[in-house]
Design an enzyme around this catalytic site. Structure first.
Site, short mmCIF file in Angstrom:
data_model
loop_
_atom_site.label_atom_id
_atom_site.label_comp_id
_atom_site.label_asym_id
_atom_site.label_seq_id
_atom_site.Cartn_x
_atom_site.Cartn_y
_atom_site.Cartn_z
CD GLU A 137 -3.21 -1.06 1.97
OE1 GLU A 137 -3.27 -0.18 2.85
OE2 GLU A 137 -4.13 -1.88 1.77
CD GLU B 186 -3.55 -6.05 3.21
OE1 GLU B 186 -4.43 -5.30 3.70
OE2 GLU B 186 -2.33 -5.80 3.28
O1 AHR Z 1 -5.11 -5.79 7.09
C1 AHR Z 1 -5.01 -4.59 7.80
C2 AHR Z 1 -4.38 -3.48 6.99
O2 AHR Z 1 -5.19 -3.16 5.90
C3 AHR Z 1 -3.05 -3.78 6.35
O3 AHR Z 1 -1.99 -3.62 7.23
C4 AHR Z 1 -2.98 -2.78 5.25
O4 AHR Z 1 -2.19 -3.23 4.17
C5 AHR Z 1 -4.42 -2.55 4.88
O5 AHR Z 1 -4.73 -1.22 4.83
#
Ligand code: AHR
Length: 497
Positions: free
Chosen positions: A174, A299
């Site tokens: 990110e 994710e």
């Molecule tokens: O999964 C929680 C957070 O969500 C992670 O650290 C990040 O990559 C995303 O914003």
């Protein structure tokens, strides 16, 4: 209501990569400490310091790949702090997640050993946001170099003689946000620079993953593909399922207490993943028509308000039958896009967000999401089959969804698995499934079902078996046709031999 599903022998050659059933474990809240790792001296039964109950539960669902150490944490993690004798490992503040002190007791060796115990491929996420090119380069050397070098010598001093195999390596996380607030043009160049020094030593061929978009940002994907596409093997994508009435992040829904309206909203948000993958794939196709670059959805999952009384920075939430449906629908979407989506990692494995396992002291529960992972293991590495679902829609307060969703695959023994979701909040669905053109012997059908008796049925530490899969009775078959009735709010898996 009646639905008809037709499955044909045409397998389109689409292979469901088992890594679609991957996991993500971050140094966040009680995912690592208390969830995966207790340390050897803990009273909680453990294997070499790893919680035994959690380890065994994860082995059961055949975790194929595990991403670590973050997340946002990855871009402030300095791997050298997590090697060597515990007493010499410096602490740090986990600024992203609750401001707690991280003692670095779970580091590279502990993670790699965990992957060995699980039989999972490690997926390491490197630090671009606050780390150096040298630091990243040396981490890869430390883990994978077979000869004599400063890093391999240090690894040996720390007790690991042979290099590990590390295929998957993420260059930042990110980086449009917590990983450095970069613009895509800038990150594309930084990516090109960092990845240059992520070396493949000997037999170890590194599969490089660039930081991708936050679900809706098409421009990020376009710039990355255009400016750096030839330097990566995979491009990540993150998208969470969440909702708040006022659109603000702080007022998200709680996992429990859903109404028919919020049930419909959460499922609507979940199936948005289909549209997002299509949109990003279309951009990727422009630059990579042969689909050499894999989409890595590293994710995904529900993001609800944290449970009352817990540290808001720990992202601890309950997990219900609604989460189970969200998981099943995501898997069906990933199967559909199996030509581009080769890995997906649920956020996160234990005690964080849409966890498959929750722990409290020495107690553990398997969540409804866990049960979907377990029921769906036969889809891992199977061939996706063509499927056509004819079903009605239902509408609640302006949100319209199909009643039934399904996916089918054939494993290497020729056994067919059909997973079914009844999205309806209150009505059962009668389904006829026509399995055409497949050499199934004798047509023995059996199944498992996970059905909620309410919109938020879940397991608790006092009642860990409140919602568990049951044998699916009442399946009948004649000729090539199978008939089943799916209860409302359910996920099921049929096996056809
Ligand atoms: O999964 C929680 C957070 O969500 C992670 O650290 C990040 O990559 C995303 O914003």
């Amino acid at each position: 209501m009646n639905s008809t599903i037709v499955i044909t022998g045409d397998d389109k050659g689409l292979h469901i990569n088992k890594n679609i059933y991957g996991h993500f474990s971050e140094h966040l809240g009680r995912c690592i400490y208390g969830g995966i790792w207790t340390g050897k001296d803990s009273k909680i039964p453990n294997v070499e310091g790893y919680r035994q109950d959690v380890l065994e539960a994860l082995q059961r669902i055949k975790v194929p790949v595990l991403r670590w150490p973050g997340g946002c944490f990855a871009d402030e993690y300095h791997w050298k702090d997590g090697i060597g004798p515990y007493e010499k490992r410096p602490s740090m503040i986990n600024t992203h997640w609750g401001g707690v002190v991280e003692n670095n007791h779970f580091g590279t060796h502990e993670f790699m050993r965990y992957c060995e115990l699980l039989g999972a491929e490690p997926y390491i996420n490197g630090n671009v946001g606050s780390g150096t090119v040298r630091e990243m380069s040396e981490w890869v050397e430390y883990m994978t170099f077979d000869g004599d070098s400063p890093m391999s010598r240090e690894r040996k001093t720390n007790g690991r003689d042979k290099p590990w195999k590390v295929k998957y390596f993420g260059v930042g996380n990110e980086n449009w946000g917590c990983g450095g607030n970069m613009r895509p043009e800038y990150y594309a160049d930084v990516y090109r620079q960092y990845q240059t020094y992520v070396r493949s030593y000997g037999e170890n061929k590194v599969f490089k993953i660039a930081c991708g978009t936050s679900g809706h940002d098409m421009y990020w994907t376009e710039v990355l593909m255009k400016q750096a596409g030839k330097f990566f093997n995979g491009l990540s994508m993150h998208n969470y399922t969440w909702f708040s009435e006022d659109g603000t992040w702080d007022n998200k829904l709680q996992a429990t207490g859903l109404t028919e309206r919020t049930w419909a909203i959460i499922l609507t948000k979940a199936v948005e993943m289909d549209r997002l993958i299509t949109a990003h794939s279309t951009i990727m196709d422009m630059y990579d028509p042969e689909k050499k670059v894999e989409m890595i959805v590293d994710e995904w999952g529900t993001w609800f308000k944290t449970e009352p009384g817990t540290n808001p920075g720990f992202l601890y939430q309950q997990n219900t039958i609604c989460d189970a449906l969200v998981a099943a629908l995501h898997f069906h979407i990933f199967h559909k896009h199996a030509d581009r989506v080769k890995m997906a990692n649920i956020a996160q494995t234990v005690n964080v967000l849409q966890a498959v396992i929750l722990t409290e002291g020495d107690k553990m529960v398997k969540t409804p999401t866990y049960h979907v992972f377990e029921m769906f293991t036969p889809h891992q590495d199977a061939q996706a089959l063509s499927i056509n679902v004819e079903t009605g829609n239902w509408t609640t307060d302006g949100y319209t969804l199909p009643s039934v969703d399904a996916s089918a695959s054939k494993d290497k023994n020729g056994t067919i698995h059909i997973s079914l979701v009844n999205l309806h909040p209150s009505e059962q669905q009668k389904i006829t499934i026509d399995v055409r053109g497949l050499a199934v012997k004798g047509f023995g059908v059996k199944g498992k079902i996970l059905a909620g008796n309410s919109l938020d049925q879940h397991n608790t530490f006092d009642n860990p078996e409140n919602l568990v899969p049951q044998n699916f009775t009442g399946i009948s078959s004649e000729g090539t046709k199978i008939s089943v009735t799916l209860p409302a709010r359910s996920v099921s898996m049929l096996e056809v031999k």
